[in-house]
Design a protein around this motif. Structure first.
Motif, PDB file in Angstrom:
ATOM      1  N   PRO A 329      18.067 -15.615  21.246  1.00 18.85           N
ATOM      2  CA  PRO A 329      18.729 -15.272  22.511  1.00 18.85           C
ATOM      3  C   PRO A 329      19.324 -13.866  22.423  1.00 18.85           C
ATOM      4  N   GLY A 330      19.264 -13.178  23.519  1.00 17.10           N
ATOM      5  CA  GLY A 330      19.862 -11.842  23.562  1.00 17.10           C
ATOM      6  C   GLY A 330      18.886 -10.723  23.279  1.00 17.10           C
ATOM      7  N   ILE A 331      17.658 -11.037  22.860  1.00 14.57           N
ATOM      8  CA  ILE A 331      16.661  -9.993  22.645  1.00 14.57           C
ATOM      9  C   ILE A 331      15.718  -9.977  23.840  1.00 14.57           C
ATOM     10  N   ARG A 332      15.978  -9.053  24.742  1.00 13.48           N
ATOM     11  CA  ARG A 332      15.191  -8.941  25.972  1.00 13.48           C
ATOM     12  C   ARG A 332      14.536  -7.580  26.134  1.00 13.48           C
ATOM     13  N   THR A 333      15.039  -6.592  25.402  1.00 14.26           N
ATOM     14  CA  THR A 333      14.513  -5.235  25.516  1.00 14.26           C
ATOM     15  C   THR A 333      14.366  -4.621  24.128  1.00 14.26           C
ATOM     16  N   HIS A 334      13.648  -3.527  24.072  1.00 12.85           N
ATOM     17  CA  HIS A 334      13.514  -2.818  22.792  1.00 12.85           C
ATOM     18  C   HIS A 334      14.864  -2.288  22.329  1.00 12.85           C
ATOM     19  N   ARG A 335      15.712  -1.923  23.266  1.00 12.83           N
ATOM     20  CA  ARG A 335      17.053  -1.468  22.899  1.00 12.83           C
ATOM     21  C   ARG A 335      17.838  -2.588  22.220  1.00 12.83           C
ATOM     22  N   ASP A 336      17.670  -3.820  22.725  1.00 13.32           N
ATOM     23  CA  ASP A 336      18.329  -4.967  22.082  1.00 13.32           C
ATOM     24  C   ASP A 336      17.864  -5.109  20.636  1.00 13.32           C
ATOM     25  N   VAL A 337      16.567  -4.932  20.407  1.00 11.68           N
ATOM     26  CA  VAL A 337      16.015  -5.033  19.054  1.00 11.68           C
ATOM     27  C   VAL A 337      16.644  -4.000  18.139  1.00 11.68           C
ATOM     28  N   LEU A 338      16.669  -2.755  18.599  1.00 11.84           N
ATOM     29  CA  LEU A 338      17.184  -1.669  17.765  1.00 11.84           C
ATOM     30  C   LEU A 338      18.665  -1.863  17.450  1.00 11.84           C
ATOM     31  N   GLU A 339      19.442  -2.292  18.454  1.00 18.04           N
ATOM     32  CA  GLU A 339      20.875  -2.478  18.246  1.00 18.04           C
ATOM     33  C   GLU A 339      21.157  -3.656  17.327  1.00 18.04           C
ATOM     34  N   ARG A 340      20.412  -4.758  17.519  1.00 18.64           N
ATOM     35  CA  ARG A 340      20.641  -5.935  16.678  1.00 18.64           C
ATOM     36  C   ARG A 340      20.209  -5.664  15.244  1.00 18.64           C
ATOM     37  N   PHE A 341      19.118  -4.948  15.073  1.00 25.63           N
ATOM     38  CA  PHE A 341      18.656  -4.603  13.729  1.00 25.63           C
ATOM     39  C   PHE A 341      19.703  -3.748  13.028  1.00 25.63           C
ATOM     40  N   ALA A 342      20.290  -2.811  13.749  1.00 28.24           N
ATOM     41  CA  ALA A 342      21.325  -1.956  13.168  1.00 28.24           C
ATOM     42  C   ALA A 342      22.533  -2.783  12.729  1.00 28.24           C
ATOM     43  N   ARG A 343      22.870  -3.819  13.506  1.00 29.19           N
ATOM     44  CA  ARG A 343      24.017  -4.663  13.162  1.00 29.19           C
ATOM     45  C   ARG A 343      23.713  -5.574  11.970  1.00 29.19           C
ATOM     46  N   GLY A 345      21.119  -5.439   9.716  1.00 36.31           N
ATOM     47  CA  GLY A 345      20.591  -4.821   8.517  1.00 36.31           C
ATOM     48  C   GLY A 345      19.162  -5.213   8.229  1.00 36.31           C
ATOM     49  N   PHE A 346      18.621  -4.610   7.205  1.00 32.63           N
ATOM     50  CA  PHE A 346      17.203  -4.754   6.897  1.00 32.63           C
ATOM     51  C   PHE A 346      16.869  -6.115   6.294  1.00 32.63           C
ATOM     52  N   ALA A 347      15.729  -6.665   6.698  1.00 38.97           N
ATOM     53  CA  ALA A 347      15.107  -7.820   6.046  1.00 38.97           C
ATOM     54  C   ALA A 347      13.636  -7.787   6.420  1.00 38.97           C
ATOM     55  N   VAL A 348      12.777  -8.121   5.461  1.00 39.76           N
ATOM     56  CA  VAL A 348      11.355  -8.178   5.747  1.00 39.76           C
ATOM     57  C   VAL A 348      11.112  -9.200   6.848  1.00 39.76           C
ATOM     58  N   GLY A 349      10.288  -8.848   7.792  1.00 40.03           N
ATOM     59  CA  GLY A 349      10.040  -9.677   8.966  1.00 40.03           C
ATOM     60  C   GLY A 349      10.674  -9.015  10.163  1.00 40.03           C
ATOM     61  N   ARG A 350      12.022  -9.002  10.186  1.00 36.68           N
ATOM     62  CA  ARG A 350      12.686  -8.338  11.302  1.00 36.68           C
ATOM     63  C   ARG A 350      12.438  -6.832  11.277  1.00 36.68           C
ATOM     64  N   HIS A 351      12.105  -6.279  10.102  1.00 34.08           N
ATOM     65  CA  HIS A 351      11.828  -4.836  10.043  1.00 34.08           C
ATOM     66  C   HIS A 351      10.609  -4.493  10.893  1.00 34.08           C
ATOM     67  N   LYS A 352       9.684  -5.447  11.030  1.00 29.28           N
ATOM     68  CA  LYS A 352       8.507  -5.194  11.859  1.00 29.28           C
ATOM     69  C   LYS A 352       8.908  -5.105  13.324  1.00 29.28           C
ATOM     70  N   ALA A 353       9.881  -5.920  13.734  1.00 34.05           N
ATOM     71  CA  ALA A 353      10.399  -5.832  15.103  1.00 34.05           C
ATOM     72  C   ALA A 353      11.015  -4.461  15.349  1.00 34.05           C
ATOM     73  N   PHE A 354      11.765  -3.976  14.357  1.00 31.14           N
ATOM     74  CA  PHE A 354      12.363  -2.644  14.478  1.00 31.14           C
ATOM     75  C   PHE A 354      11.298  -1.565  14.602  1.00 31.14           C
ATOM     76  N   GLN A 355      10.260  -1.649  13.754  1.00 34.04           N
ATOM     77  CA  GLN A 355       9.222  -0.618  13.769  1.00 34.04           C
ATOM     78  C   GLN A 355       8.474  -0.584  15.103  1.00 34.04           C
ATOM     79  N   VAL A 356       8.175  -1.759  15.643  1.00 34.26           N
ATOM     80  CA  VAL A 356       7.501  -1.810  16.946  1.00 34.26           C
ATOM     81  C   VAL A 356       8.418  -1.252  18.035  1.00 34.26           C
ATOM     82  N   ALA A 357       9.670  -1.700  18.038  1.00 26.42           N
ATOM     83  CA  ALA A 357      10.608  -1.271  19.080  1.00 26.42           C
ATOM     84  C   ALA A 357      10.877   0.228  19.026  1.00 26.42           C
ATOM     85  N   ARG A 358      10.946   0.771  17.838  1.00 27.89           N
ATOM     86  CA  ARG A 358      11.198   2.212  17.678  1.00 27.89           C
ATOM     87  C   ARG A 358      10.194   3.038  18.467  1.00 27.89           C
TER      88      ARG A 358
END
Length: 420
Positions: A329-343, A345-358
């Motif tokens: 819940p709460g991930i609706r936009t690429h901005r949401d992905v980038l902000e949540r990833f920043a909060r 931190g890094f983990a394999v799997g979610r890093h792919k979400a960050f790379q796509v959203a970037r």
């Protein structure tokens, strides 16, 4: 103009209206080795750097790529195995380990997809499991603080070999050398800590000596003690251009300039529309792998532009962790992905979400694939049923003078903006 774009094990075709500016961004055309087996044998028997052969009575472990990375094992393995027998190494003392890293496991029924039948019939083959802590050995920490956990079967061998290829990598700079062991046979904690360095400004495509993520890999390789490496440089058609063997670092020193020379493609300015493919199977086997082509293509696409990625993705996202993280819940936009990833931190799997959203936050990304439209939308990408339709829709949003780029082998291409 008619386009032919690699897609899975086939191609997609589409047309571009006459009069539009279309530019192909491609690696240089290099002739493949006339006799690939002979090229590999010559490299193995005239190794680079200082290396010692194995001795009779020693055990040998060989790290090989998994199904997501094309490696012509039918040419790479015979000279190596002949050398083992010549040195007196018994067949039963040699072990192949499939270096999956954090990728999904391969079952024994899949081994034939990457290894010749005679190898499977003669030697033991196992698949690495990064999450199996009982099968990992702790070697300490790198100077950058990465805890090093490596496959214990590999570490138990008296002589260690890596086999793979050297190609551009979006944040390691280049694949190849010790990476198949240092990451491919590492534990989850090691992979997480190393890959967390991808946010460093020098952890980027084509960067090596100044790249902290890649130099961390080199240090892990030294801690492991990799004795011998066999790497090839492949054409977009996955044919051997050059073979290198010997000391892993010596291989990288000689191979990287060659890869740069072949892969770098000058681009005058970012494109308004980019049509790209990772390069077909297995580079587009899933989104996890296809994202690398997206990153390369996005680097030559202007902010606010259109990017069409043709990637079959027959095996879905390629990461349950990536999917689950995107469904929160709460991930609706690429901005949401980038902000949540920043909060979080890094983990394999979610890093792919960050790379796509970037990249998808900069340009609208349409994915032409075999995936269900609803699933693609959940990953915050625009589904494209057909390439022609995707192109037509993109062109409707762009002015007539729009510049169009085409990258049929995006994973093997390093766009270089002339303004850089």
């Amino acid at each position: 103009m008619r386009l032919k774009i690699p897609y899975g094990e086939a191609c997609l075709t589409a047309g571009i209206p006459e009069g539009l500016a279309v530019e192909f961004v491609l690696p240089k055309k290099e002739p493949a080795a006339e006799d690939p087996a002979a090229a590999v044998m010559a490299a193995v028997y005239k190794p680079l750097g200082e290396v010692k052969p194995p001795r009779a009575g020693q055990t040998v472990a060989i790290a090989i790529n998994d199904k997501t990375r094309p490696a012509p094992h039918e040419h790479l393995l015979p000279p190596v195995l002949a050398g083992m027998r010549h040195a007196g190494v018994r067949d039963e003392d040699l072990l192949f380990i499939i270096a999956t890293g954090a990728h999904p496991q391969m079952g024994p029924e899949e081994y034939r997809a990457i290894l010749p039948a005679d190898v499977l019939e003669t030697y033991r083959v196992v698949c690495h499991d990064a999450a199996d802590e009982a099968r990992l050995r702790h070697l300490g920490e790198t100077s950058r603080g990465t805890p090093v956990f490596i496959n214990s079967d590999y570490m138990a061998a008296d002589y260690r070999i890596v086999i793979g290829n050297i190609e551009p990598h979006q944040f390691q700079g280049f694949s190849g050398g010790v990476k198949s062991a240092a990451i491919g046979l590492a534990g989850v904690e090691t992979i997480n800590r190393n890959h967390a360095m991808m946010s460093h400004p020098m952890a980027k495509l084509g960067s090596y000596d100044e790249n902290p993520a890649r130099q961390d890999v080199e240090e892990i390789g030294r801690m492991i003690g990799v004795d011998f490496a066999v790497n090839v440089i492949l054409s977009p058609e996955k044919r051997i251009i050059k073979a290198l063997a010997g000391d892993p670092e010596a291989i990288m020193r000689q191979g990287i300039p060659e890869v740069r020379r072949i892969a770098q493609a000058p681009v005058a300015a970012p494109f308004d529309l980019m049509i790209a493919s990772p390069g077909g199977h297995p580079k587009d086997i899933n989104i996890y792998q296809s994202q690398k082509g997206l990153a390369h293509a996005a680097s030559a696409t202007r902010s606010g532009g259109e990017l069409i990625l043709c990637a079959a993705c027959p095996q879905g996202s390629g990461s349950a962790d990536y999917e689950n993280w995107m469904m929160q819940p709460g991930i609706r936009t690429h901005r949401d992905v980038l902000e949540r990833f920043a909060r979080e931190g890094f983990a394999v799997g979610r890093h792919k979400a960050f790379q796509v959203a970037r990249d998808a936050a900069r340009a609208r990304v349409t994915l032409v694939s075999e995936l269900d439209d609803a699933f693609v939308r959940k990953l915050l990408l625009e589904p494209g049923a057909e390439l022609q339709t995707a192109i037509d829709c993109a062109l409707e949003l762009l002015p007539r003078e729009a510049r169009i780029g085409v990258m049929p082998a995006a994973n093997a291409t390093m766009p270089v903006l002339r303004s850089q």
